[in-house]
Design an enzyme around this catalytic site. Structure first.
Site, short mmCIF file in Angstrom:
data_model
loop_
_atom_site.label_atom_id
_atom_site.label_comp_id
_atom_site.label_asym_id
_atom_site.label_seq_id
_atom_site.Cartn_x
_atom_site.Cartn_y
_atom_site.Cartn_z
N ASP A 46 52.74 -16.66 50.17
CA ASP A 46 53.12 -15.26 50.37
C ASP A 46 52.19 -14.63 51.41
O ASP A 46 50.99 -14.48 51.18
CB ASP A 46 53.01 -14.51 49.04
CG ASP A 46 53.59 -13.11 49.09
OD1 ASP A 46 53.64 -12.51 50.17
OD2 ASP A 46 53.99 -12.60 48.01
N SER B 28 57.03 -6.99 43.75
CA SER B 28 56.21 -6.41 44.81
C SER B 28 55.78 -4.99 44.44
O SER B 28 55.08 -4.79 43.46
CB SER B 28 56.98 -6.45 46.13
OG SER B 28 56.12 -6.20 47.22
N MET B 29 56.22 -3.99 45.18
CA MET B 29 55.88 -2.61 44.84
C MET B 29 56.29 -2.27 43.42
O MET B 29 55.63 -1.48 42.73
CB MET B 29 56.54 -1.65 45.82
CG MET B 29 56.25 -0.20 45.53
SD MET B 29 57.02 0.94 46.71
CE MET B 29 56.46 2.49 46.00
N HIS C 4 57.04 -14.43 50.08
CA HIS C 4 57.13 -13.22 49.28
C HIS C 4 58.49 -13.09 48.60
O HIS C 4 58.57 -12.89 47.38
CB HIS C 4 56.87 -12.01 50.17
CG HIS C 4 56.66 -10.73 49.44
ND1 HIS C 4 55.65 -10.55 48.52
CD2 HIS C 4 57.34 -9.53 49.49
CE1 HIS C 4 55.69 -9.32 48.03
NE2 HIS C 4 56.71 -8.68 48.60
N TRP D 251 59.62 -2.87 48.11
CA TRP D 251 59.64 -2.02 49.31
C TRP D 251 60.02 -2.88 50.50
O TRP D 251 59.50 -4.01 50.61
CB TRP D 251 58.23 -1.45 49.50
CG TRP D 251 57.98 -0.61 50.71
CD1 TRP D 251 58.15 0.73 50.82
CD2 TRP D 251 57.44 -1.03 51.97
NE1 TRP D 251 57.76 1.18 52.07
CE2 TRP D 251 57.33 0.10 52.80
CE3 TRP D 251 57.05 -2.28 52.50
CZ2 TRP D 251 56.84 0.04 54.10
CZ3 TRP D 251 56.57 -2.34 53.79
CH2 TRP D 251 56.47 -1.18 54.59
#
Length: 289
Positions: free
Chosen positions: A229, A100-101, A258, A34
């Site tokens: 991160d 991530s998402m 990240h 995202w």
């Protein structure tokens, strides 16, 4: 452009997911984070096919050039979209990679669809197991952090995206891990997402508990996370994955932010290629690198 149909919206219009399919060999499916699109995987799409891998990457509904319905951003629906990709292309023995998402889609797909077609899974800078701090999840992130994100999106989504992009890649007063061109490119990707998708997905990844989903995973697993991160802090995510995927290989990239698929692209590509081709990564133990 190539598209896969993933059901219909509330008005009966087809929902189409933009995707790319590169190379031949063992299959790797990449799920972006995202609020970007599958274009974020540019360095993986350019490298993995050189190593006997077929790489499929698609853009989540609401982002990039995929359809942008008003609803359907819960993880059950997103996992069903992933199923549509796998079924339409008839992919088998897949290495499923969620960033991530996208790590949430991996977890929910494995439980909701019984891990069909999947040989191994990788969680990269992922939001799993459960980000939101609650009474039964005291090691999560305080709700005020996510409230601030939503407030800033509502106030000026484009300004938020520019600020978010800098944190995403670990930019600071003395740290410039990526060029301004990369920041501009990332902003361009993120700005193509619909406002509603950006908001709704922000709620989904923050508020969804993936702990029951992770319990269903029996295939080989890989967890990669950056020690620095600031977007999905390692202490709230990967460090806690050990409880839920004790059989997984854990790799921590020292100093990485990240967006390590860009900042650590050479190292990350090597680790992903080794995993997708069945190499026993670093003895299956937690490692810093």
């Amino acid at each position: 452009m190539s598209y896969i149909k993933a059901g219909q919206d509330a008005n009966g219009e087809d929902i189409k997911l933009h995707y790319t399919d590169q190379g031949k060999g063992a299959v790797v499916v990449l799920i972006h984070g995202w609020p970007q699109s599958h274009e974020a995987w540019t360095y993986q799409l350019g490298e993995l096919p050189k190593h006997g891998l077929r790489v499929v990457a698609y853009t989540r509904r609401g982002f990039g050039n995929s359809s942008k319905p008003f609803e359907g951003y819960d993880y059950d629906t997103l996992a069903d979209d992933l199923k549509a990709v796998l079924d339409t292309l008839n992919l088998q023995d897949v290495t499923l990679v969620g960033f991530s998402m996208g790590g949430g889609e991996v977890a929910r797909y494995m439980s909701r669809h019984g891990g069909a077609r999947i040989a191994r899974v990788a969680f990269v800078s992922a939001v799993t197991p459960y980000l939101l701090k609650t009474d039964d999840n005291p090691d999560g992130v305080d709700k005020s952090t996510f409230d601030d994100i939503q407030e800033n999106i509502a106030k000026d989504r484009f300004d938020f995206l520019q600020t978010f992009g800098k944190q995403f890649y670990g930019e600071g007063a003395l740290s410039k891990p990526v060029s301004q061109a990369v920041l501009d490119w990332s902003f361009g990707m993120a700005s193509l997402g619909s406002h509603q998708a950006t908001v709704a997905c922000g709620h989904s990844f923050a508020e969804t508990d993936f702990r029951p989903d992770l319990a269903s995973i029996r295939v080989p697993a890989l967890v990669i996370h950056g020690a620095d991160d600031k977007t999905v802090p390692i202490k709230n995510s990967a460090d806690r994955m050990r409880q839920h995927l004790p059989h997984a290989t854990y790799i921590v990239y020292d100093g990485a932010p990240h967006g390590l698929f860009i900042t650590e692209k050479d190292k990350f590509n090597r680790d992903l290629i080794d995993f997708a081709t069945g190499t026993d990564l670093r003895g299956g133990q937690t490692q810093d690198s």
